[in-house]
Design a protein around this motif. Structure first.
Motif, mmCIF file in Angstrom:
data_model
loop_
_atom_site.group_PDB
_atom_site.id
_atom_site.type_symbol
_atom_site.label_atom_id
_atom_site.label_comp_id
_atom_site.label_asym_id
_atom_site.label_seq_id
_atom_site.Cartn_x
_atom_site.Cartn_y
_atom_site.Cartn_z
ATOM 1 N N GLY A 125 15.466 27.135 93.970
ATOM 2 C CA GLY A 125 16.256 27.780 94.881
ATOM 3 C C GLY A 125 16.829 27.031 96.234
ATOM 4 N N THR B 189 19.369 23.946 94.677
ATOM 5 C CA THR B 189 20.312 24.601 94.162
ATOM 6 C C THR B 189 21.022 24.599 95.372
ATOM 7 O OG1 THR B 189 20.144 26.188 92.879
ATOM 8 C CG2 THR B 189 21.298 26.458 94.139
ATOM 9 N N LEU B 190 20.696 24.790 97.223
ATOM 10 C CA LEU B 190 20.704 24.709 98.975
ATOM 11 C C LEU B 190 21.575 23.320 98.980
ATOM 12 C CD1 LEU B 190 21.308 26.254 101.141
ATOM 13 C CD2 LEU B 190 18.817 25.758 101.314
ATOM 14 N N SER C 22 25.126 22.261 97.217
ATOM 15 C CA SER C 22 25.466 22.911 96.602
ATOM 16 C C SER C 22 26.330 22.972 99.207
ATOM 17 C CB SER C 22 25.720 24.402 97.195
ATOM 18 O OG SER C 22 24.492 24.903 98.568
#
Length: 197
Positions: free
Chosen positions: A190, A193-194, A197
């Motif tokens: 997570g 992914t953050l 992005s």
């Protein structure tokens, strides 16, 4: 017929980890703030003085016994697949630590739940967990070809370490989560992914 005389002297040496497991259960039932070394000694069937030989302080019962994991984590990071991104490599290394230090998950959950729910324990992070932070910082620095004291190595390594600790706390508090290594991997994924992005 020979008579067996009772033995005089110190009681037999207890297995520290079996003793720790028993006392962790007692601490959880009674509450960390409601237990003293005297009450823990009574639970263990020994004097407080003897208990202090095993655990100098109450916090050592909760935090202790995981010191060897620093060496295991460092070894796992040293042998990490160079093709893996840093976050995935750390997740794989942590999974390796759990594989090699297979503490009873029920005992581990009690230990981590106590830490998560007790401000005094959370504020007094163990040297072992600090050792984990330094190992991760060193790994990040090595992957980036930087000094371990550089801004990015320290901040990124500390961020990954913090995610790891919070994932363990979350796992301890959520009984539906069965695998601590998978929980950590999901949390680190997570984070990755953050960042992406």
């Amino acid at each position: 017929m020979e008579h067996t005389r009772p033995r005089i002297g110190r009681p037999p040496i207890a297995d520290p980890e079996a003793l720790r497991s028993r006392l962790l259960g007692f601490i959880e039932r009674a509450g960390y703030g409601n237990t003293s070394m005297a009450s823990l000694a009574a639970e263990a069937g020994m004097s407080a003085r003897t208990l202090h030989r095993y655990f100098p302080a109450k916090a050592d019962i909760v935090w202790g016994g995981i010191e060897s994991s620093i060496e295991t984590l460092t070894l796992e990071l040293d042998n990490a697949d160079d093709g893996l991104p840093v976050i995935e490599a750390v997740a794989a290394a942590v999974a390796g630590v759990f594989d090699q230090n297979a503490e009873d998950l029920a005992v581990m959950r009690i230990r981590l739940r106590l830490i998560a729910l007790t401000p005094e324990l959370r504020a007094n992070r163990s040297a072992t967990f600090e050792g984990w932070r330094h190992a991760i910082i060193g790994f990040v620095a090595a992957r980036r070809g930087e000094d371990p004291r550089s801004l990015v190595a320290v901040s990124a390594g500390t961020a990954v370490h913090t995610v790891l600790l919070e994932a363990l706390s979350w796992w301890a508090l959520h009984s539906e989560a069965t695998d601590p290594a998978a929980t950590i991997a999901a949390a680190l994924h997570g984070l990755g992914t953050l960042i992406a992005s």
